[in-house]
Design a protein around this motif. Structure first.
Motif, PDB file in Angstrom:
ATOM      1  N   LEU A  50      -0.384  -4.515  12.962  1.00  0.00           N
ATOM      2  CA  LEU A  50       0.896  -4.837  13.598  1.00  0.00           C
ATOM      3  C   LEU A  50       1.974  -3.804  13.292  1.00  0.00           C
ATOM      4  N   TYR A  51       2.059  -3.379  12.064  1.00  0.00           N
ATOM      5  CA  TYR A  51       3.113  -2.481  11.630  1.00  0.00           C
ATOM      6  C   TYR A  51       2.511  -1.359  10.793  1.00  0.00           C
ATOM      7  N   PRO A  52       3.144  -0.191  10.800  1.00  0.00           N
ATOM      8  CA  PRO A  52       2.688   0.829   9.845  1.00  0.00           C
ATOM      9  C   PRO A  52       3.090   0.400   8.433  1.00  0.00           C
ATOM     10  N   GLN A  53       2.293   0.777   7.464  1.00  0.00           N
ATOM     11  CA  GLN A  53       2.607   0.411   6.076  1.00  0.00           C
ATOM     12  C   GLN A  53       3.850   1.160   5.624  1.00  0.00           C
ATOM     13  N   GLU A  54       4.748   0.461   4.974  1.00  0.00           N
ATOM     14  CA  GLU A  54       5.988   1.054   4.504  1.00  0.00           C
ATOM     15  C   GLU A  54       5.789   1.734   3.156  1.00  0.00           C
ATOM     16  N   VAL A  55       6.645   2.685   2.879  1.00  0.00           N
ATOM     17  CA  VAL A  55       6.625   3.372   1.595  1.00  0.00           C
ATOM     18  C   VAL A  55       7.687   2.727   0.708  1.00  0.00           C
ATOM     19  N   PRO A  56       7.291   2.199  -0.448  1.00  0.00           N
ATOM     20  CA  PRO A  56       8.276   1.586  -1.352  1.00  0.00           C
ATOM     21  C   PRO A  56       9.318   2.603  -1.820  1.00  0.00           C
ATOM     22  N   LEU A  57      10.547   2.128  -1.988  1.00  0.00           N
ATOM     23  CA  LEU A  57      11.628   3.008  -2.442  1.00  0.00           C
ATOM     24  C   LEU A  57      12.751   2.195  -3.071  1.00  0.00           C
ATOM     25  N   ILE A  58      13.597   2.897  -3.795  1.00  0.00           N
ATOM     26  CA  ILE A  58      14.818   2.312  -4.354  1.00  0.00           C
ATOM     27  C   ILE A  58      15.980   3.041  -3.692  1.00  0.00           C
ATOM     28  N   GLU A  59      16.778   2.312  -2.939  1.00  0.00           N
ATOM     29  CA  GLU A  59      17.932   2.926  -2.273  1.00  0.00           C
ATOM     30  C   GLU A  59      19.140   2.830  -3.200  1.00  0.00           C
ATOM     31  N   LEU A  60      19.770   3.989  -3.450  1.00  0.00           N
ATOM     32  CA  LEU A  60      20.944   4.037  -4.322  1.00  0.00           C
ATOM     33  C   LEU A  60      22.236   4.009  -3.528  1.00  0.00           C
ATOM     34  N   ALA A  61      22.223   4.662  -2.361  1.00  0.00           N
ATOM     35  CA  ALA A  61      23.451   4.779  -1.580  1.00  0.00           C
ATOM     36  C   ALA A  61      23.110   4.991  -0.108  1.00  0.00           C
ATOM     37  N   ALA A  62      24.067   4.624   0.736  1.00  0.00           N
ATOM     38  CA  ALA A  62      23.952   4.851   2.173  1.00  0.00           C
ATOM     39  C   ALA A  62      25.302   5.363   2.655  1.00  0.00           C
ATOM     40  N   PHE A  63      25.274   6.302   3.599  1.00  0.00           N
ATOM     41  CA  PHE A  63      26.527   6.842   4.124  1.00  0.00           C
ATOM     42  C   PHE A  63      26.294   7.519   5.466  1.00  0.00           C
ATOM     43  N   ARG A  64      27.399   7.766   6.148  1.00  0.00           N
ATOM     44  CA  ARG A  64      27.399   8.514   7.405  1.00  0.00           C
ATOM     45  C   ARG A  64      28.053   9.860   7.133  1.00  0.00           C
ATOM     46  N   ALA A  65      27.479  10.913   7.704  1.00  0.00           N
ATOM     47  CA  ALA A  65      28.042  12.252   7.550  1.00  0.00           C
ATOM     48  C   ALA A  65      27.597  13.110   8.732  1.00  0.00           C
ATOM     49  N   ARG A  66      28.331  14.189   8.945  1.00  0.00           N
ATOM     50  CA  ARG A  66      27.948  15.118  10.010  1.00  0.00           C
ATOM     51  C   ARG A  66      26.811  15.999   9.516  1.00  0.00           C
ATOM     52  N   MET A 137      24.770   0.946  -3.729  1.00  0.00           N
ATOM     53  CA  MET A 137      24.097  -0.330  -3.907  1.00  0.00           C
ATOM     54  C   MET A 137      24.526  -0.895  -5.263  1.00  0.00           C
ATOM     55  N   PRO A 138      25.069  -2.106  -5.287  1.00  0.00           N
ATOM     56  CA  PRO A 138      25.601  -2.643  -6.543  1.00  0.00           C
ATOM     57  C   PRO A 138      24.528  -2.851  -7.615  1.00  0.00           C
ATOM     58  N   SER A 139      23.337  -3.233  -7.217  1.00  0.00           N
ATOM     59  CA  SER A 139      22.238  -3.361  -8.176  1.00  0.00           C
ATOM     60  C   SER A 139      20.950  -2.989  -7.454  1.00  0.00           C
ATOM     61  N   PRO A 140      20.619  -1.683  -7.469  1.00  0.00           N
ATOM     62  CA  PRO A 140      19.435  -1.213  -6.738  1.00  0.00           C
ATOM     63  C   PRO A 140      18.159  -1.937  -7.164  1.00  0.00           C
ATOM     64  N   GLN A 141      17.347  -2.256  -6.191  1.00  0.00           N
ATOM     65  CA  GLN A 141      16.041  -2.888  -6.412  1.00  0.00           C
ATOM     66  C   GLN A 141      14.993  -2.066  -5.663  1.00  0.00           C
ATOM     67  N   CYS A 142      13.740  -2.234  -6.007  1.00  0.00           N
ATOM     68  CA  CYS A 142      12.665  -1.483  -5.375  1.00  0.00           C
ATOM     69  C   CYS A 142      12.179  -2.234  -4.136  1.00  0.00           C
ATOM     70  N   ARG A 143      12.464  -1.677  -2.967  1.00  0.00           N
ATOM     71  CA  ARG A 143      12.040  -2.308  -1.717  1.00  0.00           C
ATOM     72  C   ARG A 143      10.560  -2.028  -1.480  1.00  0.00           C
ATOM     73  N   VAL A 144       9.802  -3.107  -1.340  1.00  0.00           N
ATOM     74  CA  VAL A 144       8.371  -2.994  -1.061  1.00  0.00           C
ATOM     75  C   VAL A 144       8.146  -3.154   0.441  1.00  0.00           C
ATOM     76  N   ILE A 145       8.804  -4.143   1.040  1.00  0.00           N
ATOM     77  CA  ILE A 145       8.705  -4.428   2.470  1.00  0.00           C
ATOM     78  C   ILE A 145      10.123  -4.621   3.003  1.00  0.00           C
ATOM     79  N   ASN A 146      10.436  -3.961   4.104  1.00  0.00           N
ATOM     80  CA  ASN A 146      11.791  -4.003   4.656  1.00  0.00           C
ATOM     81  C   ASN A 146      12.165  -5.352   5.252  1.00  0.00           C
TER      82      ASN A 146
END
Length: 182
Positions: A50-66, A137-146
């Protein structure tokens, strides 16, 4: 001559387009392999085909930039990384359904707070160029599945109660991801 002018104009327009970026950590080493195996187990049990397998990660920050800012961002992030020492991340059990996904609990948040403090210069640069502030991210966690359904969540909860998950790994690098639209 006219074709070159059109190409330069398109390149200039593209460099002013804002993109979404994330600053992430990918679990490495033996602990990272255990996290990837957990994601694979989840994928085999619930999502085969159904879906491609995701790669686990820890997101620290998100932003928009040129896009034109990208080289400077990378240099500053590299400088901060060179001043940091590697650190250990311990994952212990899973978090409740967090942002609609499946996450593993990070035990010690202090190294992430230190990195965020060191990267304030990046936030200042982004804001000085007219983009919104970095979302740390106020308390980063390890995302296994989105994204996870209630049924998948209930089944996963049974797994963790039967055999608790624990892993640790050393962080050696931060990765800047750019979201690319089709």
């Amino acid at each position: 001559q006219a074709a070159r002018f059109v190409w330069q104009q398109q390149a200039a327009e593209k460099s002013w387009q804002e993109k979404d970026y994330s600053l992430v950590i990918f679990p490495e080493g033996d602990g990272g392999e255990r996290v990837k195996q957990l994601a694979g187990k989840f994928h085999r049990n619930f999502r085969t085909g159904l879906y491609p397998q995701e790669v686990p990660l820890i997101e620290l920050a998100a932003f928009r930039a040129r896009e034109a800012m990208e080289d400077t961002l990378i240099r500053w992030i590299q400088r901060v990384c060179h001043m940091q020492r590697r650190f250990q991340v311990q994952l212990n059990g899973f978090c409740e359904k967090h942002n609609g996904g499946l996450y593993l609990q990070v035990q010690d948040q202090r190294p992430f707070t230190k990195i965020a403090g060191s990267l304030t210069v990046v936030d200042q640069y982004i804001q000085s160029c007219g983009s919104p502030p970095v979302e740390w991210m106020p308390s980063p966690q390890c995302r296994v599945i989105n994204s996870i359904t209630t049924n998948e969540y209930d089944q996963t909860k049974k797994w963790f109660s039967a055999e608790p998950f624990q892993a640790d790994f050393f962080v050696h690098s931060l990765v800047l991801l750019k979201q690319v639209s089709d």
